[in-house]
Design a protein around this motif. Structure first.
Motif, mmCIF file in Angstrom:
data_model
loop_
_atom_site.group_PDB
_atom_site.id
_atom_site.type_symbol
_atom_site.label_atom_id
_atom_site.label_comp_id
_atom_site.label_asym_id
_atom_site.label_seq_id
_atom_site.Cartn_x
_atom_site.Cartn_y
_atom_site.Cartn_z
ATOM 1 N N ALA A 116 0.989 -1.192 0.171
ATOM 2 C CA ALA A 116 -0.093 -0.009 -0.037
ATOM 3 C C ALA A 116 0.900 1.243 -0.034
ATOM 4 N N GLU A 117 2.049 1.147 0.665
ATOM 5 C CA GLU A 117 3.168 2.280 0.607
ATOM 6 C C GLU A 117 3.486 2.482 -0.857
ATOM 7 N N LEU A 118 3.264 1.602 -1.747
ATOM 8 C CA LEU A 118 4.068 1.539 -2.961
ATOM 9 C C LEU A 118 3.226 1.884 -4.122
ATOM 10 N N LEU A 119 1.921 1.200 -4.156
ATOM 11 C CA LEU A 119 0.869 1.392 -5.245
ATOM 12 C C LEU A 119 0.103 2.332 -4.849
ATOM 13 N N PRO A 120 0.012 3.335 -5.927
ATOM 14 C CA PRO A 120 -0.744 4.543 -5.709
ATOM 15 C C PRO A 120 -2.565 4.267 -5.686
ATOM 16 N N ARG A 121 -2.916 3.068 -6.352
ATOM 17 C CA ARG A 121 -4.321 2.774 -6.542
ATOM 18 C C ARG A 121 -4.452 1.370 -6.141
ATOM 19 N N VAL A 122 -4.503 0.839 -4.897
ATOM 20 C CA VAL A 122 -4.320 -0.490 -4.479
ATOM 21 C C VAL A 122 -5.228 -0.623 -3.227
ATOM 22 N N GLU A 123 -6.072 -1.524 -3.316
ATOM 23 C CA GLU A 123 -7.164 -1.931 -2.243
ATOM 24 C C GLU A 123 -6.247 -3.438 -1.732
ATOM 25 N N THR A 124 -6.197 -3.542 -0.410
ATOM 26 C CA THR A 124 -5.299 -4.593 0.231
ATOM 27 C C THR A 124 -6.484 -5.456 1.298
ATOM 28 N N ALA A 125 -6.087 -6.659 1.560
ATOM 29 C CA ALA A 125 -6.869 -7.394 2.392
ATOM 30 C C ALA A 125 -6.242 -8.483 2.698
ATOM 31 N N VAL A 126 -6.387 -9.102 3.988
ATOM 32 C CA VAL A 126 -5.827 -10.335 4.423
ATOM 33 C C VAL A 126 -6.842 -11.517 4.484
ATOM 34 N N LEU A 127 -6.556 -12.288 3.983
ATOM 35 C CA LEU A 127 -7.845 -13.550 3.759
ATOM 36 C C LEU A 127 -7.753 -14.402 5.069
ATOM 37 N N PRO A 128 -8.568 -14.367 5.843
ATOM 38 C CA PRO A 128 -8.472 -15.195 7.085
ATOM 39 C C PRO A 128 -8.565 -16.637 6.850
ATOM 40 N N GLY A 129 -7.760 -17.567 7.611
ATOM 41 C CA GLY A 129 -7.914 -18.997 7.651
ATOM 42 C C GLY A 129 -7.426 -19.513 6.370
ATOM 43 N N VAL A 130 -6.628 -18.882 5.529
ATOM 44 C CA VAL A 130 -6.443 -19.810 4.349
ATOM 45 C C VAL A 130 -4.856 -19.736 4.234
ATOM 46 N N SER A 131 -4.347 -20.841 3.319
ATOM 47 C CA SER A 131 -2.862 -20.691 3.394
ATOM 48 C C SER A 131 -2.511 -20.478 1.785
ATOM 49 N N HIS A 132 -1.212 -20.315 1.458
ATOM 50 C CA HIS A 132 -0.649 -20.059 -0.048
ATOM 51 C C HIS A 132 -1.590 -20.847 -0.930
ATOM 52 N N HIS A 133 -1.230 -22.180 -0.874
ATOM 53 C CA HIS A 133 -1.669 -23.207 -1.703
ATOM 54 C C HIS A 133 -3.088 -23.610 -1.560
ATOM 55 N N ALA A 134 -3.786 -23.161 -0.738
ATOM 56 C CA ALA A 134 -5.364 -23.395 -0.740
ATOM 57 C C ALA A 134 -5.778 -22.478 -1.912
ATOM 58 N N PRO A 192 -6.383 -20.872 -5.547
ATOM 59 C CA PRO A 192 -7.571 -20.126 -5.534
ATOM 60 C C PRO A 192 -8.740 -21.074 -5.411
ATOM 61 N N GLN A 193 -8.540 -22.357 -5.278
ATOM 62 C CA GLN A 193 -9.613 -23.326 -5.103
ATOM 63 C C GLN A 193 -10.188 -23.399 -3.841
ATOM 64 N N SER A 194 -9.520 -23.286 -2.908
ATOM 65 C CA SER A 194 -10.221 -23.188 -1.412
ATOM 66 C C SER A 194 -10.285 -22.226 -0.852
ATOM 67 N N ALA A 195 -10.840 -21.117 -1.255
ATOM 68 C CA ALA A 195 -11.004 -19.813 -0.893
ATOM 69 C C ALA A 195 -12.078 -19.469 0.140
ATOM 70 N N PRO A 196 -11.652 -18.580 1.347
ATOM 71 C CA PRO A 196 -12.555 -18.174 2.337
ATOM 72 C C PRO A 196 -14.156 -17.703 1.723
ATOM 73 N N GLY A 197 -15.234 -17.711 2.128
ATOM 74 C CA GLY A 197 -16.226 -17.185 1.856
ATOM 75 C C GLY A 197 -16.074 -15.636 1.621
ATOM 76 N N GLY A 198 -16.798 -15.392 0.537
ATOM 77 C CA GLY A 198 -16.853 -13.913 0.236
ATOM 78 C C GLY A 198 -15.732 -13.480 -0.805
ATOM 79 N N LEU A 199 -14.708 -14.385 -1.125
ATOM 80 C CA LEU A 199 -13.811 -13.700 -1.874
ATOM 81 C C LEU A 199 -14.015 -13.603 -3.171
ATOM 82 N N ALA A 200 -14.995 -14.382 -3.986
ATOM 83 C CA ALA A 200 -15.474 -14.090 -5.123
ATOM 84 C C ALA A 200 -16.238 -12.790 -5.261
#
Length: 292
Positions: free
Chosen positions: A254-272, A274-282
């Motif tokens: 967020a400090e680098l990109l001038p037009r960015v939204e960021t969020a941390v996805l709870p309860g999910v790991s890197h290799h989960a 995009p197939q096993s994503a938390p609810g609401g991601l889509a």
């Protein structure tokens, strides 16, 4: 299990209107799995490395296809159904960007939204920096080598799989990385195991994008970081109060990109992803893509 059989089992989880396309590029024929209205704005999806392949987007494809014509590509030279050219394959970031340009041309898309996971995020971000006029909006799911390097422990755990890939080593690595989260989809895991014997070329690698280039980017970006990712070291940013590493990486971006939204996805790991994503991601992704 045979790689093609494993691939088709995961592809069967895509929406019923899916279709397989072959797009010719200077680097070979690219397999693209598509769904959604043909007259909707285009969205090109890139998978992570290894045997992730385009079919790994099955958990998000139906929702994304409500607002976009979805095109998910198998990377050239990686496990999947793309067929590399015999005399030319990507060796540099510029080559990967040229491949994406040719892919978009073949799909008839002068401009498209772009979404990617992991290693695909590194490719997508570099392409957006090189050809910002072709990318309307960019979303990144736990990208690697974009805003932070790899954690040493992650590389050490991956090393046996990389040096001598086997189904057993692939499974052990993925089970370690996903940890106590939901167990991987058996069909998806079988595809990763089958990819261990795939005759893939060495992927193009390189440095993270330059900070000055990121600061100059005007393309809207959505960065979603996995809360339980084991890929991430501490970023260069130093936040007080014991800030968790994923939030630190998001804040650094967020400090680098001038037009960015960021969020941390709870309860999910890197290799989960995009197939096993938390609810609401889509829903979050489609809202970002649909914004003015």
């Amino acid at each position: 299990m045979d790689f093609r059989d494993a691939y088709d089992r995961v592809l069967a989880k895509w929406p019923a209107d899916r279709e397989a396309l072959t797009v010719r590029t200077p680097f070979g024929d690219t397999r693209v799995n598509a769904c959604g209205p043909r007259d909707a704005p285009p969205l090109l999806l890139l998978p992570g490395g290894g045997a992730a392949t385009s079919v790994s987007w099955y958990g998000q494809a139906a929702a994304l296809a409500r607002v976009r014509r979805v095109y998910a590509a198998d990377l050239i030279g990686a496990p999947g159904l793309s067929v590399p050219a015999a005399d030319r394959h990507p060796r540099t970031v510029a080559d990967l960007s040229a491949w994406l340009d040719a892919l978009l041309d073949g799909l008839g898309a002068d401009e498209a939204d772009l979404g990617a996971h992991s290693y695909g995020g590194w490719i997508a971000l570099h392409h957006t920096l090189r050809a910002p006029g072709r990318v309307r909006r960019l979303f990144l799911l736990d990208p690697t080598q974009c805003f932070a390097g790899f954690k040493a422990a992650y590389l050490l755990h991956a090393l046996p799989m990389l040096l001598r890939p086997s189904p057993r080593r692939v499974r052990a690595f993925l089970e370690w990385e996903t940890g106590a989260g939901a167990p991987p989809d058996p069909d998806w895991l079988a595809l990763q195991e089958a990819g261990a014997g795939f005759p893939a070329r060495r992927p193009v690698t390189g440095p993270r994008p330059a900070p000055d280039a990121l600061r100059a980017l005007r393309t809207p970006v959505l960065l979603l970081v996995a809360a339980n990712s084991r890929t991430l070291p501490r970023s260069r940013l130093r936040l007080s109060g014991g800030t968790p590493i994923p939030r630190e990486v998001a804040a650094g971006a967020a400090e680098l990109l001038p037009r960015v939204e960021t969020a941390v996805l709870p309860g999910v790991s890197h290799h989960a992803l995009p197939q096993s994503a938390p609810g609401g991601l889509a829903g979050r992704i489609t809202a970002f893509l649909s914004a003015d």
